[in-house]
Structure formats: C-alpha cells, structure tokens
Design a protein around this motif. Structure first.
Motif, PDB file in Angstrom:
ATOM      1  N   GLN A 325       0.830  -1.194   0.000  1.00 56.62           N
ATOM      2  CA  GLN A 325       0.000   0.000   0.000  1.00 56.62           C
ATOM      3  C   GLN A 325       0.872   1.256   0.000  1.00 56.62           C
ATOM      4  OE1 GLN A 325      -0.729   0.099   4.849  1.00 56.62           O
ATOM      5  NE2 GLN A 325      -2.461   0.352   3.505  1.00 56.62           N
ATOM      6  N   GLU A 326       0.265   2.337  -0.427  1.00 57.82           N
ATOM      7  CA  GLU A 326       0.913   3.635  -0.335  1.00 57.82           C
ATOM      8  C   GLU A 326       0.975   4.044   1.135  1.00 57.82           C
ATOM      9  OE1 GLU A 326      -0.058   8.286  -1.413  1.00 57.82           O
ATOM     10  OE2 GLU A 326      -1.081   6.704  -2.541  1.00 57.82           O
ATOM     11  N   VAL A 327       2.123   4.528   1.564  1.00 56.44           N
ATOM     12  CA  VAL A 327       2.266   4.956   2.950  1.00 56.44           C
ATOM     13  C   VAL A 327       1.418   6.203   3.162  1.00 56.44           C
ATOM     14  CG1 VAL A 327       3.860   5.722   4.748  1.00 56.44           C
ATOM     15  CG2 VAL A 327       4.602   4.026   3.047  1.00 56.44           C
ATOM     16  N   PRO A 328       0.506   6.194   4.145  1.00 57.01           N
ATOM     17  CA  PRO A 328      -0.329   7.381   4.383  1.00 57.01           C
ATOM     18  C   PRO A 328       0.531   8.617   4.664  1.00 57.01           C
ATOM     19  CG  PRO A 328      -1.150   5.493   5.610  1.00 57.01           C
ATOM     20  CD  PRO A 328       0.163   5.078   5.051  1.00 57.01           C
ATOM     21  N   LEU A 329       0.039   9.768   4.262  1.00 57.87           N
ATOM     22  CA  LEU A 329       0.798  11.016   4.432  1.00 57.87           C
ATOM     23  C   LEU A 329       1.148  11.274   5.888  1.00 57.87           C
ATOM     24  CD1 LEU A 329      -1.020  13.413   1.922  1.00 57.87           C
ATOM     25  CD2 LEU A 329       1.290  12.486   1.745  1.00 57.87           C
ATOM     26  N   VAL A 330       0.239  10.983   6.797  1.00 59.99           N
ATOM     27  CA  VAL A 330       0.503  11.249   8.207  1.00 59.99           C
ATOM     28  C   VAL A 330       1.635  10.367   8.720  1.00 59.99           C
ATOM     29  CG1 VAL A 330      -1.218   9.615   9.073  1.00 59.99           C
ATOM     30  CG2 VAL A 330      -0.584  11.598  10.452  1.00 59.99           C
ATOM     31  N   CYS A 331       1.729   9.140   8.204  1.00 56.40           N
ATOM     32  CA  CYS A 331       2.831   8.248   8.595  1.00 56.40           C
ATOM     33  C   CYS A 331       4.152   8.751   7.994  1.00 56.40           C
ATOM     34  CB  CYS A 331       2.547   6.823   8.151  1.00 56.40           C
ATOM     35  SG  CYS A 331       1.124   6.077   8.972  1.00 56.40           S
ATOM     36  N   GLN A 332       4.080   9.246   6.754  1.00 60.48           N
ATOM     37  CA  GLN A 332       5.285   9.824   6.150  1.00 60.48           C
ATOM     38  C   GLN A 332       5.781  11.013   6.983  1.00 60.48           C
ATOM     39  OE1 GLN A 332       5.143  10.664   1.920  1.00 60.48           O
ATOM     40  NE2 GLN A 332       3.551   9.118   1.591  1.00 60.48           N
ATOM     41  N   ASP A 333       4.854  11.871   7.386  1.00 58.83           N
ATOM     42  CA  ASP A 333       5.242  13.056   8.156  1.00 58.83           C
ATOM     43  C   ASP A 333       5.932  12.678   9.470  1.00 58.83           C
ATOM     44  OD1 ASP A 333       4.225  14.690   6.230  1.00 58.83           O
ATOM     45  OD2 ASP A 333       2.294  15.000   7.212  1.00 58.83           O
ATOM     46  N   ILE A 334       5.470  11.625  10.102  1.00 57.90           N
ATOM     47  CA  ILE A 334       6.009  11.254  11.409  1.00 57.90           C
ATOM     48  C   ILE A 334       7.312  10.477  11.293  1.00 57.90           C
ATOM     49  CG2 ILE A 334       5.571   9.821  13.458  1.00 57.90           C
ATOM     50  CD1 ILE A 334       2.668  10.644  13.314  1.00 57.90           C
ATOM     51  N   PHE A 335       7.365   9.545  10.341  1.00 60.89           N
ATOM     52  CA  PHE A 335       8.488   8.598  10.329  1.00 60.89           C
ATOM     53  C   PHE A 335       9.591   8.947   9.328  1.00 60.89           C
ATOM     54  CE2 PHE A 335       4.967   5.817  11.891  1.00 60.89           C
ATOM     55  CZ  PHE A 335       5.473   5.651  13.169  1.00 60.89           C
ATOM     56  N   LYS A 336       9.377   9.926   8.432  1.00 68.35           N
ATOM     57  CA  LYS A 336      10.441  10.278   7.497  1.00 68.35           C
ATOM     58  C   LYS A 336      11.688  10.746   8.266  1.00 68.35           C
ATOM     59  CE  LYS A 336       8.550  13.188   4.645  1.00 68.35           C
ATOM     60  NZ  LYS A 336       8.254  14.085   3.497  1.00 68.35           N
ATOM     61  N   ILE A 337      12.817  10.399   7.724  1.00 70.63           N
ATOM     62  CA  ILE A 337      14.085  10.776   8.373  1.00 70.63           C
ATOM     63  C   ILE A 337      14.181  12.300   8.431  1.00 70.63           C
ATOM     64  CG2 ILE A 337      16.611  10.664   8.179  1.00 70.63           C
ATOM     65  CD1 ILE A 337      16.224   7.930   6.824  1.00 70.63           C
ATOM     66  N   ALA A 338      14.529  12.803   9.601  1.00 68.40           N
ATOM     67  CA  ALA A 338      14.715  14.235   9.862  1.00 68.40           C
ATOM     68  C   ALA A 338      13.428  15.038   9.730  1.00 68.40           C
ATOM     69  CB  ALA A 338      15.786  14.811   8.943  1.00 68.40           C
ATOM     70  N   SER A 339      12.298  14.355   9.920  1.00 73.79           N
ATOM     71  CA  SER A 339      11.023  15.070   9.832  1.00 73.79           C
ATOM     72  C   SER A 339      10.862  15.995  11.025  1.00 73.79           C
ATOM     73  CB  SER A 339       9.858  14.076   9.808  1.00 73.79           C
ATOM     74  OG  SER A 339       8.634  14.747   9.886  1.00 73.79           O
ATOM     75  N   MET A 340      10.359  17.201  10.760  1.00 72.56           N
ATOM     76  CA  MET A 340      10.096  18.177  11.812  1.00 72.56           C
ATOM     77  C   MET A 340       8.593  18.397  12.000  1.00 72.56           C
ATOM     78  SD  MET A 340      13.006  18.928  12.999  1.00 72.56           S
ATOM     79  CE  MET A 340      12.664  20.376  13.975  1.00 72.56           C
ATOM     80  N   ALA A 341       7.797  17.420  11.534  1.00 72.00           N
ATOM     81  CA  ALA A 341       6.348  17.526  11.697  1.00 72.00           C
ATOM     82  C   ALA A 341       6.003  17.454  13.185  1.00 72.00           C
ATOM     83  CB  ALA A 341       5.646  16.408  10.929  1.00 72.00           C
ATOM     84  N   PRO A 342       4.906  18.076  13.602  1.00 79.04           N
ATOM     85  CA  PRO A 342       4.542  18.060  15.032  1.00 79.04           C
ATOM     86  C   PRO A 342       4.460  16.646  15.611  1.00 79.04           C
ATOM     87  CG  PRO A 342       3.164  19.604  13.847  1.00 79.04           C
ATOM     88  CD  PRO A 342       3.955  18.884  12.806  1.00 79.04           C
ATOM     89  N   GLY A 343       3.881  15.724  14.830  1.00 79.12           N
ATOM     90  CA  GLY A 343       3.760  14.357  15.314  1.00 79.12           C
ATOM     91  C   GLY A 343       5.109  13.695  15.514  1.00 79.12           C
ATOM     92  N   ALA A 344       6.050  13.978  14.617  1.00 79.53           N
ATOM     93  CA  ALA A 344       7.392  13.398  14.738  1.00 79.53           C
ATOM     94  C   ALA A 344       8.090  13.934  15.985  1.00 79.53           C
ATOM     95  CB  ALA A 344       8.196  13.711  13.486  1.00 79.53           C
ATOM     96  N   LEU A 345       7.951  15.221  16.232  1.00 81.93           N
ATOM     97  CA  LEU A 345       8.577  15.813  17.418  1.00 81.93           C
ATOM     98  C   LEU A 345       7.960  15.268  18.706  1.00 81.93           C
ATOM     99  CD1 LEU A 345       8.885  19.537  16.235  1.00 81.93           C
ATOM    100  CD2 LEU A 345      10.706  17.825  16.383  1.00 81.93           C
ATOM    101  N   LEU A 346       6.633  15.084  18.708  1.00 79.91           N
ATOM    102  CA  LEU A 346       5.968  14.554  19.901  1.00 79.91           C
ATOM    103  C   LEU A 346       6.406  13.119  20.162  1.00 79.91           C
ATOM    104  CD1 LEU A 346       3.943  14.869  22.192  1.00 79.91           C
ATOM    105  CD2 LEU A 346       2.117  14.217  20.592  1.00 79.91           C
TER     106      LEU A 346
END
Length: 834
Positions: A325-346
C-alpha cells in the motif's frame, strides 16, 4: 522504530511499503500453480479449485475454502462441470461459473445454496471467460460465450440477464475485457487488436484512450480500480496507460519495458490519494507503476495472487501474505528521516521522556512555540490507526497520550475511539480469526458488518466480547449474535433435543431482541420438530408461537396456546385454520375439548354461518340452544309454512330440553300466526308477523272489536292490558257511546280515573265528567283536578280530611280563588288540631 522506513520504496512523491500479514497456515502441494483462486476483498476468505494430481488423473478437482490466514474452513471434491471462474459476493458467498453457463452458489462452509443459468444460448456455445464484479446493485456476473457475445447479470439476487450488442467484425475471443460501472450503468470495455469498444445495453461504441501514444500498440490487458473510477491499459509493446474509466482524462503513460502481458494487473490506491498506481505481476516480478515514469520492482519466487483492496493490494502466495500500500501522508510526516512535523517531534519527545532525558522538554517547547501540540496529538492518533504492527501502534498512542496531558481543551474522543477500534482490529487480525482489515477498510465496512462477518464465520465468543467492549446496544449486538448462535446450535446433530433446548435457554435467557420462535423455526427447518416445540415453550409471545405450531401441524397445541393467551383474534385464526384443514367431525370434536374456543366459534357462527351453528348444537345434543336457533331462524322466514315448520321444530326441541314454559310460548306463537293468517284471508288486515300486542292494537284500530275480544279470550291477554288498549282505541276514534258501553260491561280493572284522563287527552271534558262519579274516593281529587274542577277537588279533599290532597288543590289555585283558598286553609287548620 528506527527501521520503519527501511521497507519504504519511493515512487514519485509517494512511498510504498509491504507489510507482512500472515505466514499462511495452509500446506498446499505445488503451491498455487494449476489452481483457480478467488479471494474476497476486505480480508475475506480464499477459494481454491485445485486440479487433480498428474499421477491420478481420474480423481476429481478439489474445492477448498480457507480464511485469509490460510486456516482451512472446508474442502470437498468438485463433482459438477468444468469451472471457468470463481468469485465472492459481498456477503461472502462463493460463485462458481461453469462452462455451460450455470452459476453455483455455496456458503462459506461449502454448503450448496442455489444455482442459476446465464441463459439458454450459453448452454450451446459455452462460456469462454467470466468475471464476477460488484456494482451499486449488488454482486454481478459477466460472461463472453463461444459466439463472442457478452451477457450480464448486474445483481444475482434479482436476476435479470442482459445480452449486450454484437461487436462489429469480432471473429474471435477479445484480447481482454473488463466490466465498468458508470453512472449506475454497467458496461463492458473490450479490446480487439488495435480497437477498443464500449458495450452498453443498446449500442457498441468505438473509443480511444486520450493521449495514448501511436506506437503503444494493441491493448492486451486492462484493469479497473476498486472504486471503478480509474482504468489501466497494458499494450503489447509494454506501455501502461492510466486514466479515468470514462476515458476522458489521462493520468500517465509508463513504458514498463515488458513485452509479455502481465499475469495480473491490480490498482493500488488509497482513498483521496492524488497518486494512484498499478501493480503488475509476471512470473518472477512484481512491479508498481505510478503517475511518474519510475517504477518499483519486487522479485517474487512462488506463484502469487493479487487481491485489490480499498487502500492497497494483498499479495497471497503459498507461504505468506503481504499488504502492499501507499504509505499514508501522516505516517510519512512522522516517520520520514529528519522530519520536523509536530507528530514526529511529539513521538521523539515521548521517547526521550521514557529515557528520563531533558530533551523531552525541549521537543515539547518547540511544539508549543508553534502552537501545534493539538495537531501533534492528532497526527499520532491517526498514524496509529494506519499501522499494522502493534508495537508501533502502542508507541504512537503513548506519545499521543503524553502530549494530551499538556492540553486543557483537547477532546479525548478520537483518542479513545481509535484505541478501542485498534483493539478490535488486532483481535480480528489474529491468525486464528483471519480478518486482516486495515483501519480504513474497517471504517468503510462499519462495525455492524464486521460483527456480521464474525457471526457468519461462527466466532461467537469474539463477537460477543467486541459487542460488550464497545457497549453496542443489546438488540444490535449481543442479542443478534446469540440469535445466530442459537440458529446454528439447533443444527448440531450430535446433541439431544433436551440438551440443545437447555443450552439455548441458559445462553439466550431473556435477551432483548431474540425470538425463540425464530430459533424454533430453524430447528423445524432442520427436521427437529420436537426440539422446535421445546424451544417454543420459552417464547413469551403467543402470537409468535401459534403460527409456527400450525406450520408444524400441531394444531391441538396451537389452539391451547391461543386460548391461554386470551387473544380472541389469535383463537379465531387457529379455529379458521383448523376448519380448513380438518374434516367437519374432527373439527367439532377438537372444539369440544376447548370450551373457550367453542364459545368464540359459536359467536362467529351466529353472525356468519347459521347452518354451522345448527350442526354444532346437533353434535352436542344441546336441545335448548337448538330450539332457540329454530325460533331465531323462523323470524328470517317470509313464507308462513316455513316459519311454522321451524317453530314446530323449536317446540319439539324445547320439550326434549324439558322447558315447558318455552314450549308453551312457542305454541302460542304458532297459534297467533294461524290466527293472523285467518284474519288476513278474511279481512285483508295485514297482521301476519305482528306481535300479540301489536295485533291487538291493529284489530282495535280497524274496529274489529269481536276479533279483538276473541284474541283477548283465546290468548289470555291480561285484563289491564286489554282494557287500556281498547280504552285508547275507542277514545282516539271518538266512539264515545261504545266507550260508555265498554265502561259499563263490567267493573274496570284499570279504574275509572284512566277513562277521565284519556278523555281529557282527547279534549273531551264532557265525556270525562261522566266517569268522575265512578272514580274511587282515593282518586276523586285527581279526577276533579284532571277536568279542572277546583271546587269539586276541594270538596273531595275536605270530605276526606286529607291535608296533602288539600295542599295539592291549593297549589292549583290562583289569586282569584280567594274564597276557595280561605275555605281550604280553615279545613287544613281544623284537620291539624284533630
């Protein structure tokens, strides 16, 4: 956590991942090779029709049904004709399309349900290819026959076959074809070499995909997306064209560098995704092609089957099952390397918090400075729903719970509902259950459908636990599960009727929404009549018991239950049924054992079936009621002879009942009828059918005094009644001389005050005065007052020295009667002194 992105593969701006769902529990010889395979979407079951082993060619093919995890559900040898295609309905029923056009339908456990045919023409020309598809109308079947004609059934539950128009110049089987559902219409798109045609109900239209390269060649494979919105075309030069299924918009065209057609081609697209892709499979290669020119390639070793899903593709092999499956955008935002998304920081803040590191505070401050803490919690909750791995789910939910502690106005509902839903999904994803649903599929399917699927697969304890855990109302949850469980329980042949009835009663109890009559009906359908009767004893509603008992030919018991219920309508229903089913004698004997039912039936017969009422009384030797019936029937007769005959029968029955009074009254009725007929014949009086009093009044009114006198004597008419009737008749006719003679004939039994009053009613004061002198002293005052003789009334009252009578006379006096008033007052005073 650090290696989550290790399995991600980029394609354009999106990422794709493969998640292992199961190591398959089956053990299949030779893998999926030489097998016809059909897997239902939404984590549905898998059906395999396996050809016999080469070493034993005389053996039959084997049809096997497995759960999505490979747990065997059933298997049996295929004894019918050659199968062209297998497919699953939306309710998980297996369709087997045969060469002769017959479609056989089996349930999940291999029980044959029914069959239908795709038309007589198919029997002669055979089915070359078939497809099972889903449309807004339900599950459909499309076939192409040996005469290269297409036939459609858009809904197998409401079968209406449609034969589509011929394709011009088609001399062989189409290269490829697919069923499209557009604007609530079902069409077929087919390829014949370089040409593409769309067939609908009335026409065959040539079409051309927009933007398809001239060097692309002929279309040799095609696929439509799960939602029927997108179409993929694969040409013999290896070009893959994708666009809208209306063939009005092009998405992309990719050169796969493959000249051989793929074995399978399935769309892989998340809902609301702007980057749909297509998965193509060859013998040793799996390729994902998107809207860009790049592709993702996965090597495969064993033969596989691709199953299109709402949000991905299931890849089933003989050893394991994966979800691409395509990785959902919210999962990309959190788990991408060096992501600064709010979810990744939390997520990172929570990880540092668990290490008791002060970096947790730094991450939280950074999120708060951006006022994105609420968004961070939302991202973690949403991402947890999309993850299949339970450890990843827990990490994300713990991070969300951690961030939620620092918010004052954050609603906990999304967090709580996601936790509950994931717990349910993890339970049904277990290999023993085998429902690998994603959170997106679960939301689309709805909880009620999931419960239905668990119940259908007979996972009753799990279904009940889920209903209780999610606090579903009983009538929608636990009760519905218990109802289905009980319906299956009564089909167990290894248990006695008593044991099953006891088990059902203990489990079901008084659960709301569960009808014991429904369970009993299932038992009766299985040939277990005694069990059905035992179960009906637990049914509190007689209205539900009785119809089934009648269906089971237990009419006596049905009648008893109806009577016990006190529902007269129900009793009438049973009685009517018995009347139609039994011969007359048995019917009456049955009613004799139920007095309430017999009484109600008699009331019915009095209104509707008089002859039947007579038979009932005869059956019971009820002479009294039979005589009453004859009397009542005589009133409906117009012919005198018939009426007299019925009355004579009534007399005979009254005598048998030893009712002498009724017999004598009926004989008098007969004599009166004969008397009336005689007068009608002689005088034309028209008296026939009148009552005794009415006859007397009519005779007097007609002046037939002699006949009236005869009637008075012969029928022992009471003196007072006769005198009154004759008095009124003579006065109304103003026959005063006859009236005077009548008054002198003998002493009046009604007194002479009556003569005075009747004469005054006729406004004849003169005649009234004649009878005042004959009135008894007690009635003198009333007689004088009746003729307005106040002086006479006063004299009579004073003579009798009766104060009350004097008071009555005084009340009638006026102011002008002063002398009379004084006289009465003196008399009253004198009477009072004494």
């Amino acid at each position: 956590m650090a290696f989550i992105t290790a399995t991600w593969n980029p394609l354009g701006e999106a990422f794709y991942r493969k998640s292992e769902l199961y190591e398959m529990c089956w053990s299949i010889r030779d893998g999926l090779r030489d097998s016809l395979v059909a897997a239902a979407p939404y984590g549905g079951p898998i059906a395999l029709l396996r050809e016999p082993h080469r070493r034993s060619p005389s053996s039959r093919p084997q049809l096997e049904i497995y759960s999505a995890s490979g747990v065997s559900i059933t298997s049996f040898p295929w004894k019918s004709g050659p199968v062209v295609q297998l497919g699953w309905t939306v309710s998980d029923e297996l369709l087997c399309v045969q060469e002769d056009g017959s479609v056989l339908i089996y349930d999940l456990f291999g029980s044959f349900k029914r069959h239908f045919s795709m038309g007589q023409e198919v029997v002669q020309n055979q089915v070359l290819e078939a497809k099972v598809f889903h449309s807004p109308y339900g599950t459909g079947v499309a076939i192409v026959t040996g005469s290269f004609r297409f036939t459609l059934a858009t809904n197998i539950d409401d079968l209406k076959l449609r034969r589509l128009p011929e394709v011009p110049g088609l001399q062989g089987k189409p290269s490829c074809w697919v069923v499209l559902t557009q604007d609530r219409q079902t069409k077929v798109l087919l390829s014949t070499g370089p040409e593409l045609y769309i067939l609908d109900n009335t026409s065959c239209t040539a079409v051309c995909p927009p933007g398809l390269s001239p060097q692309a060649g002929s279309v040799v494979h095609m696929s439509v997306s799960f939602s029927y919105k997108y179409l993929a075309l694969f040409t013999d030069t290896g070009h893959l064209w994708t666009g809208s299924s209306h063939l009005q918009e092009k998405l992309s065209e990719v050169d796969t560098k493959k000249s051989t057609p793929p074995k399978q081609m399935v769309w892989c697209r998340r809902p609301k995704s702007q980057q749909p892709s297509v998965v193509l499979m060859w013998d040793k290669l799996l390729m994902v092609a998107g809207v860009c020119n790049d592709t993702i390639q996965f090597p495969i070793e064993d033969p596989c089957v691709l199953v299109g899903e709402l949000d991905g593709v299931r890849i089933i092999s003989s050893t394991n099952q994966e979800l691409l499956q395509e990785v959902p955008l919210v999962c990309q935002d959190i788990f991408k390397i060096a992501s600064m998304a709010p979810g990744a920081l939390l997520l990172e803040a929570h990880r540092e918090y668990e290490k008791s590191s002060q970096k947790a505070d730094e991450y939280l401050r950074e999120i708060k400075e951006q006022s994105m803490l609420g968004e961070a919690v939302r991202q973690c909750v949403e991402a947890a729903g999309h993850e299949y791995d339970t450890n990843t789910q827990k990490s994300l939910l713990r991070a969300a719970s951690f961030g939620k502690c620092f918010l004052t106005d954050f609603s906990p509902d999304p967090f709580v509902s996601t936790c509950r839903e994931l717990r349910v999904l993890n339970a049904v994803r277990e290999s023993s259950v085998g429902l690998p649903l994603t959170h997106t599929q679960f939301k689309q399917m709805t909880l009620q459908v999931l419960i239905d699927r668990l119940v259908y697969r007979q996972f009753y304890p799990l279904a009940i636990e889920i209903c209780r855990y999610l606090k579903i109302p009983d009538y929608q949850g636990v009760s519905r599960v218990l109802k289905h469980w009980a319906s299956c329980k009564v089909q167990q042949k290894d248990l006695s009727d008593e044991a099953i009835a006891r088990a059902v009663c203990v489990k079901v109890g008084d659960s709301p929404g569960v009808s014991y009559s429904h369970i009993a009906a299932k038992a009766y359908e299985c040939g277990r009549t005694e069990l059905a009767i035992k179960l009906l004893d637990f049914e509190a509603r007689s209205g539900e018991q009785v119809p089934l008992l009648l269906k089971m030919k237990r009419s006596q018991l049905a009648l008893s239950k109806a009577v016990e219920s006190g529902d007269t309508d129900l009793v009438y229903t049973v009685v009517t049924y018995l009347k139609n089913e039994m011969n007359r004698g048995d019917f009456f004997m049955t009613l004799r054992n139920q007095p309430v039912a017999l009484s109600l039936y008699r009331q019915f017969c009095k209104l509707q079936e008089q002859e039947t009422l007579k038979d009932l009384y005869n059956q019971d030797d009820d002479h009294q009621e039979l005589a009453n019936y004859y009397v009542t029937a005589s009133y409906r007769e117009k012919r005198l002879e018939s009426r007299l005959s019925l009355l004579q029968s009534a007399v005979d029955e009254y005598n048998k009942a030893k009712n002498e009074f009724a017999a004598k009254a009926t004989e008098d009725e007969m004599r009166l009828l004969r008397f009336q007929r005689k007068l009608d014949d002689e005088k034309g009086a028209g008296l026939l059918g009148l009552s005794l009093q009415a006859t007397m009044e009519a005779l007097l009114a007609l002046g037939l005094h002699k006949q009236a006198e005869q009637l008075y004597r012969d029928f022992r008419v009471p003196d007072k009644r006769y005198w009154w009737l004759k008095l009124k008749s003579l006065a109304e006719k103003e026959e005063w001389e006859e009236l005077e003679k009548f008054s002198k004939s003998k002493k009046s039994p009604i007194g002479y005050l009556a003569f005075v009053e009747v004469c005054m009613k006729c406004n004849n004061k003169y005649e009234a005065k004649k009878y005042v002198s004959k009135v008894t002293p007690e009635q003198k005052v009333k007689a004088h007052l009746a003729i307005s003789d106040l002086e006479g009334a006063a004299d009579a009252a004073i003579e009798r020295k009766n104060e009350s009578e004097m008071g009555v006379v005084l009340s009638r006096c006026s102011v002008s009667d002063r002398l009379l008033i004084d006289r009465l007052n003196r008399a009253r005073a004198s009477a009072a002194k004494k």
